[in-house]
Design a protein around this motif. Structure first.
Motif, short mmCIF file in Angstrom:
data_model
loop_
_atom_site.label_atom_id
_atom_site.label_comp_id
_atom_site.label_asym_id
_atom_site.label_seq_id
_atom_site.Cartn_x
_atom_site.Cartn_y
_atom_site.Cartn_z
N ARG A 20 0.84 -1.19 0.00
CA ARG A 20 0.00 0.00 0.00
C ARG A 20 0.87 1.24 0.00
O ARG A 20 1.74 1.41 0.85
CB ARG A 20 -0.91 -0.01 1.23
CG ARG A 20 -1.90 1.11 1.17
CD ARG A 20 -3.09 0.83 2.02
NE ARG A 20 -3.89 -0.28 1.50
CZ ARG A 20 -4.90 -0.80 2.19
NH1 ARG A 20 -5.18 -0.35 3.38
NH2 ARG A 20 -5.60 -1.77 1.68
N ARG A 26 -6.59 5.43 -4.33
CA ARG A 26 -7.56 4.75 -3.47
C ARG A 26 -7.30 5.02 -2.00
O ARG A 26 -8.22 5.10 -1.19
CB ARG A 26 -7.60 3.26 -3.77
CG ARG A 26 -6.24 2.60 -3.86
CD ARG A 26 -6.33 1.30 -4.64
NE ARG A 26 -6.91 0.23 -3.85
CZ ARG A 26 -6.19 -0.66 -3.18
NH1 ARG A 26 -4.89 -0.59 -3.16
NH2 ARG A 26 -6.78 -1.61 -2.50
N ALA A 27 -6.04 5.21 -1.64
CA ALA A 27 -5.76 5.54 -0.25
C ALA A 27 -6.24 6.95 0.07
O ALA A 27 -6.80 7.20 1.14
CB ALA A 27 -4.27 5.42 0.03
N SER A 30 -9.99 6.94 0.39
CA SER A 30 -10.37 6.36 1.66
C SER A 30 -10.19 7.38 2.79
O SER A 30 -11.07 7.54 3.63
CB SER A 30 -9.51 5.13 1.94
OG SER A 30 -10.10 4.35 2.94
N THR B 217 -8.88 -1.07 0.79
CA THR B 217 -8.82 -0.02 1.81
C THR B 217 -10.11 -0.13 2.60
O THR B 217 -11.03 -0.84 2.22
CB THR B 217 -8.74 1.38 1.19
OG1 THR B 217 -9.92 1.59 0.42
CG2 THR B 217 -7.51 1.52 0.31
N ARG B 218 -10.18 0.62 3.71
CA ARG B 218 -11.39 0.56 4.52
C ARG B 218 -12.63 0.93 3.71
O ARG B 218 -13.67 0.30 3.80
CB ARG B 218 -11.25 1.49 5.72
CG ARG B 218 -12.55 1.59 6.45
CD ARG B 218 -12.44 2.05 7.85
NE ARG B 218 -11.51 3.13 8.08
CZ ARG B 218 -11.09 3.46 9.29
NH1 ARG B 218 -11.50 2.78 10.33
NH2 ARG B 218 -10.26 4.45 9.46
N TRP B 219 -12.49 1.99 2.90
CA TRP B 219 -13.68 2.45 2.18
C TRP B 219 -14.03 1.56 1.01
O TRP B 219 -15.19 1.48 0.63
CB TRP B 219 -13.51 3.91 1.75
CG TRP B 219 -13.94 4.76 2.87
CD1 TRP B 219 -13.15 5.30 3.83
CD2 TRP B 219 -15.28 5.09 3.22
NE1 TRP B 219 -13.89 5.96 4.75
CE2 TRP B 219 -15.22 5.85 4.40
CE3 TRP B 219 -16.54 4.82 2.67
CZ2 TRP B 219 -16.35 6.35 5.04
CZ3 TRP B 219 -17.65 5.31 3.29
CH2 TRP B 219 -17.57 6.07 4.46
N GLU B 220 -13.02 0.88 0.41
CA GLU B 220 -13.37 -0.10 -0.62
C GLU B 220 -14.17 -1.23 0.01
O GLU B 220 -15.15 -1.71 -0.55
CB GLU B 220 -12.11 -0.63 -1.30
CG GLU B 220 -11.61 0.32 -2.37
CD GLU B 220 -10.19 0.01 -2.81
OE1 GLU B 220 -9.74 0.63 -3.76
OE2 GLU B 220 -9.54 -0.85 -2.17
#
Lengths: 296, 325
Positions: A20, A26-27, A30, B217-220
Motif C-alpha cells: 500500500r 484509493r488511499a 479512503s 482499503t477501509r472504504w473499498e
C-alpha cells in the motif's frame, strides 16, 4: 462483488498489489471519506448539544419555585408557572402505564413462551411492530372517536391514547427479553415438575425482568413526551385537576400553546416547561439504561 | 411406629407433590388471559381502523375522491380538499429522508466500521439515541427560536442569488418547508441510524475480514462489500424512517406554516396531513371534524402501507442472514 479483475489486465493487477502506497488514489479516497464521515458524525450531534444548551440557558433562567408551583398566566400577566401541567402529565402517564403494562406483559408471555409459532402470535407480533411506526396523532383521533365523543375531554381519555402508543413498545421489549432467558433454566424448572404458570412467574419473569423494565421505562419516557394525541383527548386546562373526567393540562400541550404566543413571559415559561419535560424523559431513559445494563 | 417421613408429601401444596387440579385450572385460565391479550393487539388495530373509518364515513360519502384531489380547505363553503397537505406530507418527508437518511447511514457506518474505539462508539450511540428521546414539541420550540433565525440569512442569500431555481423561488418569511424538513430530518436520524447499525451488525465478521484480506482499503470494503450486503437492511431503515416522518405532527405543526398551497420552494410555508389535524381539530365544528377524520384515514393508509413495506423488507433481511426466524 469486487470489480478487481486479476486475469485480463496485468498492469492493472500490478497497480493493485498488496503493497500500500500512502498517496495512491484509493488511499486518498479512503482518507477523504473517513474525514467526511467524522465530519458528518460531529455535525449530526450538534443539534442535540444545541437543544440542551438552549434548554439550560433559556429554561434554566426561568425555572424557579414559582414556575413549579403556580398556575399558567393569562395573556399579559407576568409570572406564573405550570404546576398543573406537571401533575397532568404524570397522572396521564400513570393511567397509560396502568393500562398498557399488564396487557403488554401478558401478551408478551403469550408471544414468547406460550405459543410463539401460532398464527395469532405471528399476526400480533407484526401488528405490534406496525403500531410502533403508527403516527401518534392517530392514537389521539382514535381515542377521540371512542371516548371523547361520548364522555368529553378527560385525563382518562389522554391516558388511553398514550396507552395505545405504549403498548407495542412494552410487548416487543418484554417478548425480546423473555426470549433471552436460557432454555436450560425453563427446562430445569419443568423437569422439577413445575406447571407452566409456575415456570413463567418464578423463572422466566424474574430472569427477564431487567429487559422488561427497560422496555417499560422507554415506553413511559416516550409517552411523557407525546403531545399530538393529547390535543384530541385531554385538551388543556388552566387549573389544577380535581377529577379524572375533566380536561387536563399537560406539559407538552402547554409548550405547544405558549410557543406561539406573542408574550415573552409565556415563551420563557415554554422553555422552562421544556426543560422539565426533557428532564422527566431523560430520567426514565437513564433508568432504562441502568436497569438494562444488569442483563442476564 | 415412628412418624412417617413422607407424610407431608400428601399435601398438594408441597413442593414435591404433583400439581393439583387447581394448578391445572389456574394454568389454563392464565393461558386464556394471555391469549386474549395477544389477540387484543390485533383487535385494537382493527378497532382503530373501524372507528376512524366510521367517523370519516359521512365525509367520504359526500366528497368521495375529490377530497384527495381538491386543493381548497374552506369551512364556510364546506369545500374540503387535501391535495396540498398530501403534497406537503410527502415533500417534507422526502426532504427529511434525503438529509436524515444520508446522516443516519453515515453515522451507522461511523459506529460499526471501527472508526472509533468500541467504548467511544457506545457513548456516541447514546448521544444519537438521546436525539430520539427529546419530545417532538421541544424540537418544535427549538426550531422556532433557533433553526428559523439561523436559516433566515442563508435563505435570503439563496433566494437572491439563485431565486430563478424553483426550490429557492420564495423568501423565507418565518415558518416554512426548509426549517420543518430540517427538524424532521433530525427526528428521523436516530431511527435510520439504529436500524442501519442492526443491518451492519448482522453481516458476519468474516465477510469484512475477507475483504481486508484481499487488500482493500477501509472504504473499498465499506462501499463494495459492506453496503451491498447490508443494502436490504438499509432500505428497510430508510422506508421506516420515511414512515416516521410522514406521521410526525407537533414539530411540523409549529414549523411548517400551515399554509394550504402546493409550492416547490423550500422556503414557502406549507402544510401536512398530521399538522392539519393538529391545528384545525381543536376548533373544528362537526362537519369539519368529519372532513378531518377523512384526512386521518388518508394519513393512516399512507403510513400503514409505508410501514408494512418497511417491516417486510426488514424481515426479509433478518431471514436472509439468520435463516428462517
Amino acid at each position: 462483488m469486487s470489480d478487481i479483475d486479476l486475469t485480463s489486465r496485468p498492469q492493472e493487477s500490478q497497480r493493485l498489489s498488496l503493497e500500500r502506497r500512502p498517496f495512491e488514489l484509493r488511499a486518498l479516497t479512503s482518507g477523504l471519506l473517513t474525514g467526511m464521515t467524522w465530519g458528518i458524525a460531529i455535525l449530526g450531534s450538534i443539534p442535540l448539544f444545541s437543544v440542551i444548551i438552549m434548554l439550560v440557558a433559556e429554561g434554566g433562567a426561568r425555572l424557579d419555585i414559582e414556575a413549579l408551583t403556580a398556575l399558567p398566566p393569562a395573556g399579559f400577566e407576568m409570572g406564573g408557572g405550570f404546576a398543573n401541567a406537571i401533575i397532568g402529565t404524570l397522572v396521564m402517564v400513570a393511567i397509560a402505564a396502568a393500562i398498557s403494562i399488564p396487557i403488554g406483559l401478558l401478551a408478551a408471555i403469550y408471544l414468547a413462551i406460550l405459543d410463539p409459532h401460532s398464527p395469532l402470535a405471528g399476526t400480533s407480533r407484526f401488528v405490534a411492530k406496525t403500531l410502533t411506526g403508527f403516527p401518534s396523532i392517530l392514537a389521539g383521533v382514535f381515542t377521540y372517536a371512542v371516548l371523547v365523543i361520548n364522555f368529553g375531554y378527560s385525563a382518562v381519555a389522554g391516558g388511553v391514547a398514550l396507552a395505545v402508543l405504549m403498548l407495542p413498545t412494552v410487548v416487543l421489549a418484554a417478548e425480546e427479553s423473555m426470549k433471552q432467558v436460557p432454555q436450560k433454566m425453563t427446562d430445569a424448572a419443568y423437569g422439577m415438575g413445575c406447571t407452566r404458570s409456575q415456570v413463567i412467574w418464578k423463572v422466566v419473569l424474574p430472569t427477564g425482568l431487567p429487559g422488561i423494565l427497560t422496555g417499560i421505562m422507554l415506553a413511559v419516557a416516550g409517552a411523557a413526551g407525546e403531545s399530538a394525541p393529547l390535543l384530541f383527548t385531554a385538551l388543556f386546562s388552566n387549573y389544577f385537576m380535581s377529577e379524572l373526567m375533566e380536561p387536563t393540562a399537560s406539559l407538552s400541550i402547554l409548550i405547544y400553546n405558549f410557543s406561539a404566543m406573542p408574550f415573552d413571559n409565556q415563551i420563557e415559561l415554554a422553555w422552562a416547561a421544556s426543560l422539565v419535560l426533557v428532564l422527566i424523559v431523560l430520567v426514565f431513559n437513564i433508568l432504562a439504561r441502568l436497569i438494562g445494563q444488569s442483563k442476564v | 411406629m415412628a412418624v412417617n417421613p413422607f407424610q407431608h408429601a400428601d399435601s398438594a401444596s408441597s413442593v414435591s407433590g404433583p400439581p393439583s387440579g387447581g394448578d391445572y385450572l389456574a394454568d389454563s385460565i392464565f393461558r386464556i388471559i394471555a391469549l386474549s391479550c395477544a389477540a387484543l393487539i390485533v383487535v385494537l388495530i382493527l378497532y382503530i381502523l373501524w372507528e376512524i373509518g366510521g367517523l370519516a364515513f359521512p365525509a367520504m360519502a359526500q366528497h368521495g375522491l375529490s377530497f384527495v384531489s381538491g386543493t381548497t380547505w374552506n369551512v364556510g363553503t364546506q369545500e374540503f380538499g387535501v391535495l396540498p397537505e398530501i403534497w406537503g406530507t410527502l415533500y417534507s418527508s422526502f426532504l427529511a429522508l434525503i438529509l436524515g437518511g444520508t446522516f443516519g447511514v453515515a453515522i451507522a457506518i461511523f459506529l460499526t466500521q471501527d472508526f472509533i474505539h468500541a467504548r467511544l462508539a457506545a457513548v456516541f450511540r447514546t448521544i444519537v439515541e438521546l436525539l430520539a428521546a427529546i419530545p417532538s414539541v421541544v424540537y418544535g420550540l427549538w426550531g422556532i427560536y433557533v433553526v428559523i433565525p439561523m436559516l433566515r440569512p442563508v435563505a435570503e442569500w439563496l433566494h437572491s442569488e439563485l431565486g430563478f431555481i424553483p426550490i429557492f423561488g420564495t423568501e423565507l418569511s418565518g415558518p416554512g418547508m426548509a426549517p420543518a424538513a430540517l427538524v424532521l430530518a433530525i427526528m428521523i436520524l436516530p431511527t435510520v441510524a439504529a436500524i442501519t447499525v442492526d443491518a451492519f451488525r448482522r453481516i458476519p465478521y468474516k465477510v469484512k475480514e475477507a475483504a481486508y484480506g484481499m487488500g482493500t482499503t477501509r472504504w473499498e470494503a465499506i462501499l463494495k462489500v459492506m453496503l451491498p450486503t447490508a443494502s436490504s437492511g438499509i432500505l428497510a431503515a430508510l422506508v421506516l424512517g420515511f414512515g416516521r416522518a410522514l406521521g410526525e405532527t407537533m414539530a411540523l405543526a409549529m414549523l411548517i406554516g400551515n399554509s394550504n398551497q402546493i409550492n416547490l420552494s423550500l422556503f414557502a410555508p406549507a402544510n401536512t396531513l398530521a399538522s392539519l389535524l393538529a391545528s384545525s381539530f381543536p376548533e373544528a365544528g362537526q362537519i369539519e371534524v368529519q372532513a378531518l377524520m377523512y384526512a386521518a384515514v388518508v394519513l393512516l393508509l399512507i403510513t400503514l402501507i409505508v410501514n408494512i413495506v418497511g417491516l417486510g423488507i426488514q424481515q426479509y433481511t433478518v431471514r436472509k442472514f439468520e435463516g428462517k426466524a
